[in-house]
Scaffold this motif. Structure first.
Motif, PDB file in Angstrom:
ATOM      1  N   SER A  74      61.319  91.784   3.647  1.00 25.54           N
ATOM      2  CA  SER A  74      59.846  92.132   3.290  1.00 25.54           C
ATOM      3  C   SER A  74      59.659  92.101   1.689  1.00 25.54           C
ATOM      4  N   GLY A  75      58.609  91.573   1.459  1.00 23.22           N
ATOM      5  CA  GLY A  75      57.950  91.234   0.060  1.00 23.22           C
ATOM      6  C   GLY A  75      58.783  90.212  -0.463  1.00 23.22           C
ATOM      7  N   GLN A 116      49.646  87.316  10.286  1.00 23.16           N
ATOM      8  CA  GLN A 116      50.330  88.475  10.376  1.00 23.16           C
ATOM      9  C   GLN A 116      49.381  89.390  10.892  1.00 23.16           C
ATOM     10  N   LYS A 142      56.949  85.463   1.770  1.00 26.88           N
ATOM     11  CA  LYS A 142      56.607  84.515   2.974  1.00 26.88           C
ATOM     12  C   LYS A 142      55.272  84.300   3.096  1.00 26.88           C
ATOM     13  N   SER A 143      54.502  85.362   3.541  1.00 27.63           N
ATOM     14  CA  SER A 143      52.944  85.248   3.613  1.00 27.63           C
ATOM     15  C   SER A 143      52.153  84.574   2.445  1.00 27.63           C
ATOM     16  N   THR A 144      52.832  84.906   1.297  1.00 28.74           N
ATOM     17  CA  THR A 144      52.049  84.059   0.093  1.00 28.74           C
ATOM     18  C   THR A 144      52.201  82.706   0.050  1.00 28.74           C
TER      19      THR A 144
HETATM   20  N1  LIG Z   1      47.324  91.164  -3.399  1.00 28.42           N
HETATM   21  C1  LIG Z   1      48.304  91.289  -3.900  1.00 28.42           C
HETATM   22  N2  LIG Z   1      48.489  91.666  -5.291  1.00 28.42           N
HETATM   23  C2  LIG Z   1      49.488  92.129  -5.899  1.00 28.42           C
HETATM   24  N3  LIG Z   1      50.861  91.834  -5.455  1.00 28.42           N
HETATM   25  C3  LIG Z   1      50.725  91.323  -4.240  1.00 28.42           C
HETATM   26  C4  LIG Z   1      49.550  91.106  -3.380  1.00 28.42           C
HETATM   27  N4  LIG Z   1      50.194  90.700  -2.381  1.00 28.42           N
HETATM   28  C5  LIG Z   1      51.226  90.621  -2.340  1.00 28.42           C
HETATM   29  N5  LIG Z   1      51.708  91.128  -3.294  1.00 28.42           N
HETATM   30  C6  LIG Z   1      53.296  90.964  -3.845  1.00 28.42           C
HETATM   31  O1  LIG Z   1      53.710  89.746  -3.653  1.00 28.42           O
HETATM   32  C7  LIG Z   1      55.116  89.697  -3.186  1.00 28.42           C
HETATM   33  C8  LIG Z   1      55.218  89.051  -1.997  1.00 28.42           C
HETATM   34  O2  LIG Z   1      54.384  89.656  -0.779  1.00 28.42           O
HETATM   35  P1  LIG Z   1      54.156  88.735   0.555  1.00 28.42           P
HETATM   36  O3  LIG Z   1      53.224  89.617   1.163  1.00 28.42           O
HETATM   37  O4  LIG Z   1      54.117  87.249   0.365  1.00 28.42           O
HETATM   38  O5  LIG Z   1      55.452  89.152   1.191  1.00 28.42           O
HETATM   39  P2  LIG Z   1      56.020  88.878   2.744  1.00 28.42           P
HETATM   40  O6  LIG Z   1      57.488  88.202   2.409  1.00 28.42           O
HETATM   41  O7  LIG Z   1      55.259  88.193   3.660  1.00 28.42           O
HETATM   42  O8  LIG Z   1      56.422  90.302   3.185  1.00 28.42           O
HETATM   43  P3  LIG Z   1      56.493  90.994   4.669  1.00 28.42           P
HETATM   44  O9  LIG Z   1      57.728  90.676   5.367  1.00 28.42           O
HETATM   45  O10 LIG Z   1      56.505  92.476   4.555  1.00 28.42           O
HETATM   46  O11 LIG Z   1      55.013  90.313   5.391  1.00 28.42           O
HETATM   47  C9  LIG Z   1      55.494  91.350  -2.877  1.00 28.42           C
HETATM   48  O12 LIG Z   1      56.087  91.743  -4.121  1.00 28.42           O
HETATM   49  C10 LIG Z   1      54.004  91.878  -2.873  1.00 28.42           C
HETATM   50  O13 LIG Z   1      54.151  93.163  -3.408  1.00 28.42           O
END
Ligand SMILES: Nc1ncnc2c1ncn2[C@@H]1O[C@H](COP(=O)(O)OP(=O)(O)OP(=O)(O)O)[C@@H](O)[C@H]1O
Ligand SMILES: [Mg+2]
Length: 286
Positions: A43-44, A102, A47-49
């Motif tokens: 998590s974090g 998601q 991936k979503s970014t």
């Molecule tokens: N709008 C935002 N502003 C600041 N930081 C952000 C924002 N959205 C995400 N982040 C940060 O960017 C990083 C990646 O987040 P992301 O949502 O892409 O992770 P993820 O792998 O999809 O996690 P998960 O498995 O929980 O969905 C994290 O450290 C998160 O805190």
């Protein structure tokens, strides 16, 4: 691998907040037509970014600070995805790449019927379909994802979680895209429904030929359904390879750690972790 449909090249994305976060750090991935590429990581890890960058849905404070994304359908000249704007972007998004978000099953509008939410895609993207054609396509799409078309007049609260998720997949399929980004599409569902939906995604992929960027933190599931897999850790892609390669010969410590963290269906129990005891422990004479 055949010529890539999508090439992500050295992509870097930052959130420009008070303390900037580098969410995607020099990531390169190629996805071939019809391929399922699985992306796993905690998590974090970003991936979503990455998914939002590929579909050009990133909003400030996120900023793409480096790299390129190229789109090459059918050997045509590569399209510079990061350079698309306005009309070009509308034509690209959803008709070429669509996304199952998601938590999507909770993203349907509660006050609109399933029919109007599917038909909206055709209206929003100026498909040129008549009202009758839109209705017929909505019916066909629902049947494609295994839902009885009588549910076209249902509201989201009248459907189970699994059915709502199928509606979201139907919406993603609406314009017959070449690639669907699926961000944790089954995580909120119980294992039986999850299994049926995954089988369906695989069947639809064989029938319709689209590629999938499949995102989940569940590496076990990912290895099962993906052709190739990438492992992300703190914004970096630390390893990628065929599912077989990652499963049998993971190179990075973190991948090995992830693989050890779920029990194998075959072979011995891992040396660490929970041991299940199926008999009474022996009593020592006191
Ligand atoms: N709008 C935002 N502003 C600041 N930081 C952000 C924002 N959205 C995400 N982040 C940060 O960017 C990083 C990646 O987040 P992301 O949502 O892409 O992770 P993820 O792998 O999809 O996690 P998960 O498995 O929980 O969905 C994290 O450290 C998160 O805190
Ligand atoms: Mg996410």
């Amino acid at each position: 691998m055949s010529a890539p449909l999508l090439s992500i090249d050295d992509l870097t994305v930052e959130y420009r907040t008070a303390r900037p976060v580098r969410a995607v750090d020099h990531v390169s991935i190629e996805i071939a037509p019809g391929e399922i590429f699985g992306l796993a990581g905690e998590s974090g890890c970003g991936k979503s970014t990455l998914a939002y960058a590929v579909t050009r849905l990133l909003q400030p404070p996120a900023e793409i600070v480096g790299g390129a994304i190229r789109w090459t359908p059918d050997g045509a000249d590569p399209l510079d995805v990061l350079g698309l704007d306005g009309r070009e972007l509308r034509a690209f998004r959803w008709s070429e790449i669509s996304m199952v978000f998601q938590g999507a099953m909770n993203a349907l509008n509660p006050v609109h019927t399933v029919r109007s939410q599917i038909e909206d895609v055709f209206v929003d993207h100026r498909s040129g379909l008549s009202r009758t054609e839109r209705r017929a396509r909505a019916e066909e799409l629902l049947a494609t994802v295994g839902i009885d078309p009588r549910h076209l007049t249902s509201y989201p609260h009248e459907l189970s979680g699994g059915m709502r998720q199928r509606v979201m997949i139907a919406i993603a399929l609406a314009l017959r895209p070449r690639l669907i980004v699926m961000d944790e599409p089954t995580t909120a569902l119980d294992v039986v429904v999850q299994r049926t939906i995954l089988d369906e995604i695989d069947r639809l992929r064989s029938e319709l030929g689209f590629a999938v960027l499949f995102i989940t933190h569940d590496l076990g599931l990912l290895l099962e359904i993906s052709d190739r897999v990438g492992i992300m850790l703190s914004g970096r892609l630390v390893e990628q390879g065929s599912s077989r390669q990652i499963q049998d010969a993971p190179r990075h410590d973190y991948t090995q750690h992830l693989l050890r963290s779920f029990p194998s269906l075959r072979g011995d129990m891992p040396a660490t972790g929970t041991r299940y005891v199926d008999r009474e422990p022996e009593r020592r004479p006191s």
